[in-house]
Motif scaffolding. Structure first.
Motif, PDB file in Angstrom:
ATOM      1  N   ARG A   1     -22.360 129.259  33.950  1.00 39.71           N
ATOM      2  CA  ARG A   1     -21.808 128.884  35.255  1.00 39.71           C
ATOM      3  C   ARG A   1     -20.926 127.651  35.097  1.00 39.71           C
ATOM      4  NH1 ARG A   1     -26.040 127.366  39.241  1.00 39.71           N
ATOM      5  NH2 ARG A   1     -24.529 128.098  40.739  1.00 39.71           N
ATOM      6  N   TYR A   2     -19.759 127.681  35.750  1.00 41.09           N
ATOM      7  CA  TYR A   2     -18.857 126.535  35.834  1.00 41.09           C
ATOM      8  C   TYR A   2     -18.508 126.369  37.301  1.00 41.09           C
ATOM      9  CZ  TYR A   2     -17.992 127.947  30.993  1.00 41.09           C
ATOM     10  OH  TYR A   2     -18.133 128.326  29.694  1.00 41.09           O
ATOM     11  N   GLY A   3     -18.488 125.137  37.787  1.00 37.75           N
ATOM     12  CA  GLY A   3     -18.151 125.019  39.193  1.00 37.75           C
ATOM     13  C   GLY A   3     -17.864 123.615  39.652  1.00 37.75           C
ATOM     14  N   VAL A   4     -17.558 123.556  40.946  1.00 32.31           N
ATOM     15  CA  VAL A   4     -17.283 122.301  41.615  1.00 32.31           C
ATOM     16  C   VAL A   4     -18.012 122.315  42.962  1.00 32.31           C
ATOM     17  CG1 VAL A   4     -15.134 123.159  42.637  1.00 32.31           C
ATOM     18  CG2 VAL A   4     -15.451 120.720  42.341  1.00 32.31           C
ATOM     19  N   GLN A   5     -18.545 121.160  43.355  1.00 34.35           N
ATOM     20  CA  GLN A   5     -19.268 121.055  44.614  1.00 34.35           C
ATOM     21  C   GLN A   5     -18.738 119.861  45.397  1.00 34.35           C
ATOM     22  OE1 GLN A   5     -23.550 121.569  44.710  1.00 34.35           O
ATOM     23  NE2 GLN A   5     -23.743 119.754  46.021  1.00 34.35           N
ATOM     24  N   ALA A   6     -18.460 120.082  46.669  1.00 37.98           N
ATOM     25  CA  ALA A   6     -18.039 119.009  47.571  1.00 37.98           C
ATOM     26  C   ALA A   6     -19.191 118.710  48.521  1.00 37.98           C
ATOM     27  CB  ALA A   6     -16.795 119.434  48.349  1.00 37.98           C
ATOM     28  N   ASP A   7     -19.563 117.439  48.604  1.00 35.48           N
ATOM     29  CA  ASP A   7     -20.637 116.998  49.498  1.00 35.48           C
ATOM     30  C   ASP A   7     -20.025 116.336  50.726  1.00 35.48           C
ATOM     31  OD1 ASP A   7     -22.885 117.668  47.751  1.00 35.48           O
ATOM     32  OD2 ASP A   7     -22.096 116.071  46.470  1.00 35.48           O
ATOM     33  N   PHE A   8     -20.645 116.559  51.887  1.00 38.75           N
ATOM     34  CA  PHE A   8     -20.155 116.002  53.149  1.00 38.75           C
ATOM     35  C   PHE A   8     -21.230 115.127  53.757  1.00 38.75           C
ATOM     36  CE2 PHE A   8     -18.264 120.170  52.456  1.00 38.75           C
ATOM     37  CZ  PHE A   8     -16.922 119.836  52.419  1.00 38.75           C
ATOM     38  N   GLY A   9     -20.815 114.135  54.526  1.00 38.55           N
ATOM     39  CA  GLY A   9     -21.772 113.245  55.175  1.00 38.55           C
ATOM     40  C   GLY A   9     -22.108 112.057  54.285  1.00 38.55           C
ATOM     41  N   ALA A  10     -22.901 111.154  54.819  1.00 36.18           N
ATOM     42  CA  ALA A  10     -23.298 109.948  54.092  1.00 36.18           C
ATOM     43  C   ALA A  10     -24.250 110.301  52.964  1.00 36.18           C
ATOM     44  CB  ALA A  10     -23.953 108.963  55.051  1.00 36.18           C
ATOM     45  N   SER A  11     -24.121 109.606  51.829  1.00 38.21           N
ATOM     46  CA  SER A  11     -24.952 109.912  50.667  1.00 38.21           C
ATOM     47  C   SER A  11     -26.430 109.614  50.907  1.00 38.21           C
ATOM     48  CB  SER A  11     -24.459 109.143  49.443  1.00 38.21           C
ATOM     49  OG  SER A  11     -24.522 107.758  49.684  1.00 38.21           O
ATOM     50  N   ASP A  12     -26.747 108.736  51.876  1.00 43.25           N
ATOM     51  CA  ASP A  12     -28.145 108.424  52.157  1.00 43.25           C
ATOM     52  C   ASP A  12     -28.703 109.213  53.353  1.00 43.25           C
ATOM     53  OD1 ASP A  12     -26.627 107.178  54.074  1.00 43.25           O
ATOM     54  OD2 ASP A  12     -27.740 105.275  54.010  1.00 43.25           O
ATOM     55  N   ALA A  13     -27.942 110.172  53.871  1.00 41.68           N
ATOM     56  CA  ALA A  13     -28.408 110.983  55.005  1.00 41.68           C
ATOM     57  C   ALA A  13     -29.518 111.933  54.546  1.00 41.68           C
ATOM     58  CB  ALA A  13     -27.244 111.780  55.596  1.00 41.68           C
ATOM     59  N   ARG A  14     -30.436 112.206  55.456  1.00 43.27           N
ATOM     60  CA  ARG A  14     -31.555 113.102  55.119  1.00 43.27           C
ATOM     61  C   ARG A  14     -31.060 114.526  54.830  1.00 43.27           C
ATOM     62  NH1 ARG A  14     -37.126 113.850  55.553  1.00 43.27           N
ATOM     63  NH2 ARG A  14     -37.711 115.881  56.382  1.00 43.27           N
ATOM     64  N   PHE A  15     -30.121 115.009  55.604  1.00 39.83           N
ATOM     65  CA  PHE A  15     -29.543 116.337  55.394  1.00 39.83           C
ATOM     66  C   PHE A  15     -28.070 116.169  55.040  1.00 39.83           C
ATOM     67  CE2 PHE A  15     -33.038 116.924  58.379  1.00 39.83           C
ATOM     68  CZ  PHE A  15     -33.749 117.929  57.734  1.00 39.83           C
ATOM     69  N   ARG A  16     -27.645 116.763  53.923  1.00 42.07           N
ATOM     70  CA  ARG A  16     -26.259 116.640  53.472  1.00 42.07           C
ATOM     71  C   ARG A  16     -25.662 118.033  53.259  1.00 42.07           C
ATOM     72  NH1 ARG A  16     -29.350 113.739  50.403  1.00 42.07           N
ATOM     73  NH2 ARG A  16     -28.989 114.983  48.562  1.00 42.07           N
ATOM     74  N   PRO A  17     -24.695 118.431  54.080  1.00 48.18           N
ATOM     75  CA  PRO A  17     -24.048 119.723  53.866  1.00 48.18           C
ATOM     76  C   PRO A  17     -23.154 119.680  52.615  1.00 48.18           C
ATOM     77  CG  PRO A  17     -23.114 118.621  55.777  1.00 48.18           C
ATOM     78  CD  PRO A  17     -24.212 117.754  55.271  1.00 48.18           C
ATOM     79  N   PHE A  18     -22.973 120.843  52.003  1.00 47.78           N
ATOM     80  CA  PHE A  18     -22.120 120.929  50.826  1.00 47.78           C
ATOM     81  C   PHE A  18     -21.437 122.296  50.795  1.00 47.78           C
ATOM     82  CE2 PHE A  18     -26.164 122.637  49.374  1.00 47.78           C
ATOM     83  CZ  PHE A  18     -25.789 123.786  48.693  1.00 47.78           C
ATOM     84  N   SER A  19     -20.382 122.385  50.018  1.00 46.64           N
ATOM     85  CA  SER A  19     -19.760 123.669  49.693  1.00 46.64           C
ATOM     86  C   SER A  19     -19.567 123.699  48.186  1.00 46.64           C
ATOM     87  CB  SER A  19     -18.436 123.861  50.439  1.00 46.64           C
ATOM     88  OG  SER A  19     -17.507 122.901  50.035  1.00 46.64           O
ATOM     89  N   ARG A  20     -19.682 124.868  47.627  1.00 46.51           N
ATOM     90  CA  ARG A  20     -19.681 125.018  46.173  1.00 46.51           C
ATOM     91  C   ARG A  20     -18.852 126.236  45.783  1.00 46.51           C
ATOM     92  NH1 ARG A  20     -25.505 125.588  44.495  1.00 46.51           N
ATOM     93  NH2 ARG A  20     -25.499 123.383  44.927  1.00 46.51           N
ATOM     94  N   LEU A  21     -18.009 126.082  44.776  1.00 44.50           N
ATOM     95  CA  LEU A  21     -17.234 127.182  44.204  1.00 44.50           C
ATOM     96  C   LEU A  21     -17.649 127.306  42.735  1.00 44.50           C
ATOM     97  CD1 LEU A  21     -14.944 129.283  44.489  1.00 44.50           C
ATOM     98  CD2 LEU A  21     -13.370 127.477  43.745  1.00 44.50           C
ATOM     99  N   VAL A  22     -18.083 128.510  42.345  1.00 44.25           N
ATOM    100  CA  VAL A  22     -18.650 128.712  41.012  1.00 44.25           C
ATOM    101  C   VAL A  22     -18.069 129.967  40.369  1.00 44.25           C
ATOM    102  CG1 VAL A  22     -20.806 129.025  39.704  1.00 44.25           C
ATOM    103  CG2 VAL A  22     -20.822 127.703  41.806  1.00 44.25           C
ATOM    104  N   PHE A  23     -17.745 129.864  39.085  1.00 45.02           N
ATOM    105  CA  PHE A  23     -17.433 131.038  38.269  1.00 45.02           C
ATOM    106  C   PHE A  23     -18.665 131.327  37.428  1.00 45.02           C
ATOM    107  CE2 PHE A  23     -16.098 133.043  34.318  1.00 45.02           C
ATOM    108  CZ  PHE A  23     -15.456 134.158  34.822  1.00 45.02           C
ATOM    109  N   GLU A  24     -19.141 132.576  37.486  1.00 46.58           N
ATOM    110  CA  GLU A  24     -20.352 132.951  36.748  1.00 46.58           C
ATOM    111  C   GLU A  24     -20.066 134.136  35.840  1.00 46.58           C
ATOM    112  OE1 GLU A  24     -24.137 132.707  39.024  1.00 46.58           O
ATOM    113  OE2 GLU A  24     -22.776 132.669  40.735  1.00 46.58           O
ATOM    114  N   ARG A  25     -20.686 134.124  34.666  1.00 44.75           N
ATOM    115  CA  ARG A  25     -20.584 135.236  33.716  1.00 44.75           C
ATOM    116  C   ARG A  25     -21.994 135.539  33.210  1.00 44.75           C
ATOM    117  NH1 ARG A  25     -17.012 137.911  30.513  1.00 44.75           N
ATOM    118  NH2 ARG A  25     -17.794 138.555  28.488  1.00 44.75           N
ATOM    119  N   MET A  26     -22.353 136.826  33.236  1.00 52.46           N
ATOM    120  CA  MET A  26     -23.680 137.248  32.796  1.00 52.46           C
ATOM    121  C   MET A  26     -23.538 138.423  31.826  1.00 52.46           C
ATOM    122  SD  MET A  26     -26.928 138.515  35.097  1.00 52.46           S
ATOM    123  CE  MET A  26     -26.900 137.043  36.081  1.00 52.46           C
TER     124      MET A  26
END
Length: 152
Positions: A80-105
């Motif tokens: 797996r290779y990918g990138v993840q973007a995190d949203f909101g404050a880093s110390d927040a209890r809940f942090r939304p994210f989006s992730r784009l991944v290339f996978e090979r199996m």
């Protein structure tokens, strides 16, 4: 043709993530390998028909199977290779994210071969033949995934 496998073994892997300074983005890479030992079932089947008027049709079929064969190994590799973007404050209890991944199996099953099944026949000037041999299995899959989620 077809095959099946049932077994057990170990899974080993690693994952590295790097958070890019000054931006809420991480890049990551991961690798996992499973080596399983067990038993495989496989079969090969062929069917044929020769028809030429005025003769009666010639019909045949053959199937060869190998059940509960001791398989040397099923190896599953995942990368797996990918990138993840995190949203909101880093110390927040809940942090939304989006992730784009290339996978090979890759899946590879090694064990004793099944053998082959064949059919052939001739009526007049018309001849047909067929042969089938079941391989135990190899599959390669790759693709992109986009995910959104919540870390807490």
């Amino acid at each position: 043709n077809g095959s099946a496998f049932e077994g057990q073994g170990n899974v080993q892997g690693f994952s590295f993530a790097y958070r890019v300074p000054q931006v809420p983005v991480s890049v990551f890479v991961g690798r996992r390998v499973s080596r399983l030992e067990g038993e495989s079932d496989s079969f090969g089947r062929t069917v044929g028909t020769v028809a030429s008027s005025p003769s009666a049709p010639l019909v045949g079929a053959a199937t060869v199977t190998r059940n509960n064969a001791q398989s040397t190994e099923l190896e599953i590799g995942e990368t797996r290779y990918g990138v993840q973007a995190d949203f909101g404050a880093s110390d927040a209890r809940f942090r939304p994210f989006s992730r784009l991944v290339f996978e090979r199996m890759t899946w590879q099953l090694d064990g004793p071969p099944t053998g082959g099944a064949g059919f052939g026949g001739t009526i007049g000037d018309l001849t047909t033949s067929g042969f089938s041999r079941a391989g135990l299995g190899r599959a390669e899959m790759e693709g992109w995934s986009l995910a959104v989620g919540m870390a807490f």
